[in-house]
Design an enzyme around this catalytic site. Structure first.
Site, short mmCIF file in Angstrom:
data_model
loop_
_atom_site.label_atom_id
_atom_site.label_comp_id
_atom_site.label_asym_id
_atom_site.label_seq_id
_atom_site.Cartn_x
_atom_site.Cartn_y
_atom_site.Cartn_z
N TYR A 9 42.92 48.80 43.84
CA TYR A 9 44.31 48.79 43.36
C TYR A 9 45.13 47.77 44.15
CZ TYR A 9 43.24 52.89 40.58
OH TYR A 9 42.70 53.74 39.64
N GLU A 26 27.97 49.16 33.20
CA GLU A 26 28.05 47.76 33.66
C GLU A 26 27.22 47.52 34.92
OE1 GLU A 26 32.10 46.46 33.99
OE2 GLU A 26 32.61 47.09 31.95
N CYS A 50 40.55 48.11 32.84
CA CYS A 50 41.20 48.80 33.95
C CYS A 50 40.21 49.72 34.69
CB CYS A 50 42.42 49.56 33.47
SG CYS A 50 42.07 50.76 32.18
N HIS A 51 39.09 50.01 34.03
CA HIS A 51 38.08 50.85 34.71
C HIS A 51 37.44 50.10 35.89
CE1 HIS A 51 35.94 48.59 31.54
NE2 HIS A 51 34.91 48.58 32.38
N ASN A 103 47.68 51.26 30.55
CA ASN A 103 47.02 50.16 29.84
C ASN A 103 46.85 50.49 28.35
OD1 ASN A 103 45.38 48.09 28.96
ND2 ASN A 103 43.56 48.75 30.12
#
Lengths: 178, 184
Positions: B123, B181, B154-155, B146
């Site tokens: 963050y 991912e 945003c993850h 978002n």
């Protein structure tokens, strides 16, 4: 009051809510053959004007547009009146519960449906609209008035006049088929 | 959808009357929703978000002319399908940013949009990249609001200690995406 409650719903939700009653109305006004085209024109016009619509009574608002489209349709037509919808189609086009709005009941007799609706087709436009709104779309008089841009009393009078004529036609029919 | 509604939507689209087109999209996490304006993708709703509420919000915040018209979302749905199948590591979709608050919040989201697939930042990193290194809490708020999750990833923003932190779709969903991912 909650601000969201008075906001316009997404057009898709508006369409889902009002498609069936408007279809029933237009079948009564212009007949099943031309109702779908009028229905397209009605909802396209509604979409165009939608951001300026009053969220209060969208049913009456869209029926007003539909009534104008039906009038345009009749004006554009050089031939005589088309056959109106069979009552079963009018009923099929309706949503939800079976209402109190049986036109047979209102006439106090039961001649064949198709004959009644043929007689409806002969009514003056405002009486035809009022009677279709009342019995095919199953609106209360207040909402019939709102959809026609008239008072509740005027809506009642239109339906009353229409029923008087229809009773006369029904009686004539009875006489003929005796 | 009925033939009538399909025809209406197509004509409305031709006439430029569909301000917000939307479609549902199947994901491994459930049914989500994608919505686009003529400018681009404006909203992605995760499966835990009630569709009715999402559409009511779009009607209020963008335009009430909201219509289900999947044809305008073919590309977005295709790219999301590929992403969930592990066959796509970036999105090539025009975005409409109007639902994010202009200023710092939007800068945070734009900076986050550039974090590559499989990587994570904190963050604090997000706040720094948006021009205010001390505003990591505000960065968290920006990411929490978002409007275009997954596509604006945003993850990929996690806590300094390595915990995944909050997510609009719930922390399990965030963990799922990061595992997809290979970032966890």
């Amino acid at each position: 009051m909650n601000a969201m409650a008075q906001a316009l719903p997404p057009f898709q939700a508006f369409l889902d809510d009002h498609l069936h009653p408007v279809r029933a109305f237009l079948r009564g006004m212009v007949g099943p053959n031309d109702a779908e085209d009028c229905l397209q024109e009605t909802f396209l016009a509604a979409l165009r004007a939608y951001p300026r619509a009053e969220p209060g009574n969208l049913r009456a608002w869209v029926l007003t547009i539909a009534r104008r489209k039906a009038i345009d349709h009749h004006r554009a037509r050089t031939k005589g009146p088309r056959p109106v919808a069979e009552p079963q189609q009018l009923i099929d086009g309706r949503t939800g519960r079976e209402g109190t709005g049986s036109i047979d009941g209102a006439l106090g007799m039961s001649p064949r449906h198709s004959e009644i609706w043929a007689a409806v087709a002969e009514l003056p436009a405002s009486q035809r609209a009022a009677v279709v709104l009342r019995f095919a779309v199953d609106l209360r008089y207040r909402d019939v008035g709102e959809a026609m841009g008239t008072s509740e009393d005027a809506a009642r009078r239109n339906v009353h006049e229409a029923l008087k004529k229809l009773r006369a036609s029904a009686a004539e029919l009875k006489e003929m088929t005796r | 959808m009925s033939e009538f509604v399909d025809r209406l939507a197509a004509r409305a689209n031709e006439d430029g009357l569909v301000d917000v087109a939307y479609a549902t999209v199947e994901t491994p996490l459930g049914t989500g929703l994608v919505a686009a304006t003529p400018k681009g993708l404006v909203r992605v709703a995760l499966p835990n978000q009630p569709i009715d509420e999402v559409l009511a919000r779009l009607a209020k915040d963008v335009s009430p002319r909201v219509l289900e018209f999947p044809a305008r979302l073919d590309e977005a749905r295709r790219e999301l399908d590929q992403y969930f199948q592990g066959r796509r590591d970036h999105f090539e979709l025009p975005l409409d940013w109007r639902l994010s608050h202009p200023g710092f919040y939007r800068r945070v989201l734009r900076a986050t949009a550039r974090v590559p697939f499989g990587e994570v930042i904190t963050y604090r990193d997000a706040a720094r990249r948006a021009g205010n290194p001390r505003a990591s809490r505000a960065a968290g708020t920006a990411l929490g609001s978002n409007p275009i999750p997954i596509v604006v990833p945003c993850h990929r923003v996690i806590r300094t200690g390595g915990e995944v932190g909050n997510y609009g779709g719930g922390p399990e969903m965030k963990r799922f995406l990061l595992e997809l991912e290979g970032a966890l």
